[in-house]
Design a protein around this motif. Structure first.
Motif, PDB file in Angstrom:
ATOM      1  N   ILE A 173      96.306  -9.827 103.183  1.00  0.00           N
ATOM      2  CA  ILE A 173      95.258  -9.768 103.942  1.00  0.00           C
ATOM      3  C   ILE A 173      94.931 -11.330 104.509  1.00  0.00           C
ATOM      4  CG2 ILE A 173      92.635  -9.473 104.236  1.00  0.00           C
ATOM      5  CD1 ILE A 173      92.633  -7.369 102.068  1.00  0.00           C
ATOM      6  N   LYS A 174      94.986 -11.294 105.961  1.00  0.00           N
ATOM      7  CA  LYS A 174      94.698 -12.712 106.618  1.00  0.00           C
ATOM      8  C   LYS A 174      93.560 -12.681 107.107  1.00  0.00           C
ATOM      9  CE  LYS A 174      99.731 -13.757 107.271  1.00  0.00           C
ATOM     10  NZ  LYS A 174     100.348 -14.061 108.441  1.00  0.00           N
ATOM     11  N   ASP A 175      92.656 -13.857 107.100  1.00  0.00           N
ATOM     12  CA  ASP A 175      91.389 -13.956 107.795  1.00  0.00           C
ATOM     13  C   ASP A 175      91.617 -14.069 109.316  1.00  0.00           C
ATOM     14  OD1 ASP A 175      92.277 -16.739 108.113  1.00  0.00           O
ATOM     15  OD2 ASP A 175      90.660 -17.553 106.697  1.00  0.00           O
ATOM     16  N   HIS A 202      89.720  -9.429 110.005  1.00  0.00           N
ATOM     17  CA  HIS A 202      90.714  -9.752 109.105  1.00  0.00           C
ATOM     18  C   HIS A 202      92.095  -8.807 109.551  1.00  0.00           C
ATOM     19  CE1 HIS A 202      87.338 -10.670 106.900  1.00  0.00           C
ATOM     20  NE2 HIS A 202      88.009 -11.518 105.891  1.00  0.00           N
ATOM     21  N   LYS A 203      93.166  -9.114 109.028  1.00  0.00           N
ATOM     22  CA  LYS A 203      94.275  -8.303 109.290  1.00  0.00           C
ATOM     23  C   LYS A 203      94.991  -7.989 108.015  1.00  0.00           C
ATOM     24  CE  LYS A 203      97.925 -10.288 111.409  1.00  0.00           C
ATOM     25  NZ  LYS A 203      98.877 -10.563 112.452  1.00  0.00           N
ATOM     26  N   GLU A 245     100.815  -3.655 110.141  1.00  0.00           N
ATOM     27  CA  GLU A 245      99.685  -4.389 110.147  1.00  0.00           C
ATOM     28  C   GLU A 245      98.654  -3.409 110.760  1.00  0.00           C
ATOM     29  OE1 GLU A 245     100.696  -7.506 112.816  1.00  0.00           O
ATOM     30  OE2 GLU A 245     100.097  -6.559 114.355  1.00  0.00           O
ATOM     31  N   LEU A 246      97.413  -3.904 110.253  1.00  0.00           N
ATOM     32  CA  LEU A 246      96.056  -3.122 110.626  1.00  0.00           C
ATOM     33  C   LEU A 246      94.825  -4.183 110.418  1.00  0.00           C
ATOM     34  CD1 LEU A 246      94.709  -0.447 110.931  1.00  0.00           C
ATOM     35  CD2 LEU A 246      93.821  -0.492 108.498  1.00  0.00           C
ATOM     36  N   PHE A 247      94.184  -4.075 111.624  1.00  0.00           N
ATOM     37  CA  PHE A 247      93.038  -4.984 111.967  1.00  0.00           C
ATOM     38  C   PHE A 247      91.827  -4.649 111.289  1.00  0.00           C
ATOM     39  CE2 PHE A 247      96.093  -6.881 115.185  1.00  0.00           C
ATOM     40  CZ  PHE A 247      95.857  -8.317 114.801  1.00  0.00           C
ATOM     41  N   ILE A 286      96.357   2.637 104.868  1.00  0.00           N
ATOM     42  CA  ILE A 286      97.423   1.843 105.758  1.00  0.00           C
ATOM     43  C   ILE A 286      98.726   2.816 105.570  1.00  0.00           C
ATOM     44  CG2 ILE A 286      99.121  -0.121 105.579  1.00  0.00           C
ATOM     45  CD1 ILE A 286      96.057  -0.765 105.577  1.00  0.00           C
ATOM     46  N   ALA A 287      98.982   3.293 106.802  1.00  0.00           N
ATOM     47  CA  ALA A 287      99.939   4.564 107.157  1.00  0.00           C
ATOM     48  C   ALA A 287     101.211   4.009 107.187  1.00  0.00           C
ATOM     49  CB  ALA A 287      99.482   5.486 108.202  1.00  0.00           C
TER      50      ALA A 287
END
Length: 358
Positions: free
Chosen positions: A306-308, A333-334, A342-344, A357-358
């Motif tokens: 997870i990134k900010d 976040h991502k 990836e998902l935001f 998270i598919a």
């Protein structure tokens, strides 16, 4: 600790000859010493103001005999009421001496100045406090705003805070406010940031009352410390800024007033604010929000991060069948799962179902 911060804290509650009800009678207060002590305690708390105790000049009526001594001056018996202007000027001189001894262009980061007692104003946020030896005819005083401005013009700090808990009543007819005698102004440094607040708008009065801690306190000082202790905190960011504190005090002060004073036009139900710059008070942890993240079986065993909002990795794990329970600060976040998923996420405090998270 904010090792380069300094403070001047003044609380005057005994006025043996100020009057009314009758000229020359006491006009004492109950709150200033308690409030000044509470302010000092907040300042020197390492998790709050963080000011080293040795960097605080603390002068209150409690430092002098009670009752005041009687002295013979020129054959006349007089009450030696203190503190006087010499004590308050001494606090300013102490700051200047520390600056001279430091050998630095600036002494420190921030200067706090706090006054509590009987007071006066010329206009909003421009006034001072009466001293213990004031009488109706000899109105001894300390022009707080002028001295604060003098220190600001010296530019020996980068941030300046002034809090005054005193009536903003019009100055007596026989009082000519004594301007600061500080000389010089530094023009080659950036202007310092300021937070200036008085307990009432001109020409209204301030009040004290018994508070939930069972002590008689100044309403402004009590509300101010409640705000500083976290009531004014922006829970999502964990910040307690000057703007946060101003907005809190605008709304909260009236709530702390005695019921009979809440609609009294002579009583201030909102502080007066001067310059409010970008200043932060205290050290608080930002509020976080919990989320549950599940992964598609095809991701099991892959690395998830997870990134900010600045693309900094704040959490990571190996994806598996169990839910990944995370605590995230507000903001964008991502979630990334190697090699190409990836998902935001927008974390804003609102409730959310399980994140898949598919």
């Amino acid at each position: 600790m904010n090792t380069e911060d300094y403070a001047i804290v003044i609380g005057i509650n005994r006025y043996p000859r100020l009057g009314p009800p009758s000229p020359g009678e006491p006009l004492n207060l109950d709150g200033p010493v308690v409030d000044a002590t509470a302010m000092r305690d907040w300042l020197i708390d390492s998790a709050k103001g963080g000011v080293p105790e040795e960097n605080v000049a603390f002068v209150t009526s409690a430092a002098f005999p009670d009752p005041f001594e009687t002295v013979n001056v020129g054959g006349i018996q007089r009450t030696k009421a203190e503190p006087t202007v010499d004590h308050l000027r001494g606090c300013v001189e102490w700051i200047l001496e520390r600056h001279a001894q430091s050998g630095k262009i600036q002494l420190g980061r921030r200067l706090y100045v706090y006054f509590s007692g009987h007071g006066f104003c010329v206009r909003d946020c421009d006034g001072g406090v009466f001293l213990a030896n004031a009488t109706p005819d000899l109105v001894e005083h300390f022009y707080s705003s002028s001295w604060f401005e003098g220190l600001y013009n010296k530019a020996i700090f980068s941030e300046y805070v002034l809090w005054v808990d005193a009536c903003s009543s019009p100055i007596p007819m026989n009082l000519q406010p004594s301007e600061s005698t500080l000389a010089g102004q530094v023009n080659n440094l950036d202007d310092g940031r300021r937070f200036v607040a008085f307990s009432a708008k001109f020409p209204r009065k301030s009040v004290e009352r018994r508070m939930p801690d069972d002590q008689i306190r100044g309403v402004f000082s009590y509300a101010l410390l409640e705000g500083l202790n976290g009531a004014a905190l922006d829970e999502q960011t964990g910040r307690l800024t000057g703007e946060n504190l101003r907005d809190y005090l605008k709304n909260a002060l009236k709530e702390f007033l005695p019921p009979q004073d809440q609609s009294n036009p002579d009583i201030g139900d909102e502080p007066a604010f001067g310059t409010i710059d970008d200043i932060e008070f205290g050290q608080f942890a930002a509020k976080t929000f919990q989320r549950e993240i599940s992964f598609d079986p095809r991701h099991h065993g892959m690395r998830a991060r997870i990134k900010d909002g600045q693309s900094v990795v704040v959490l990571e794990t190996d994806a598996g069948a169990d839910l990944w329970v995370v605590d995230l600060m507000p903001g964008l976040h991502k979630v990334e799962v190697e090699p190409d998923t990836e998902l935001f996420l927008e974390i804003n405090g609102e409730s959310s179902d399980e994140i898949r998270i598919a």
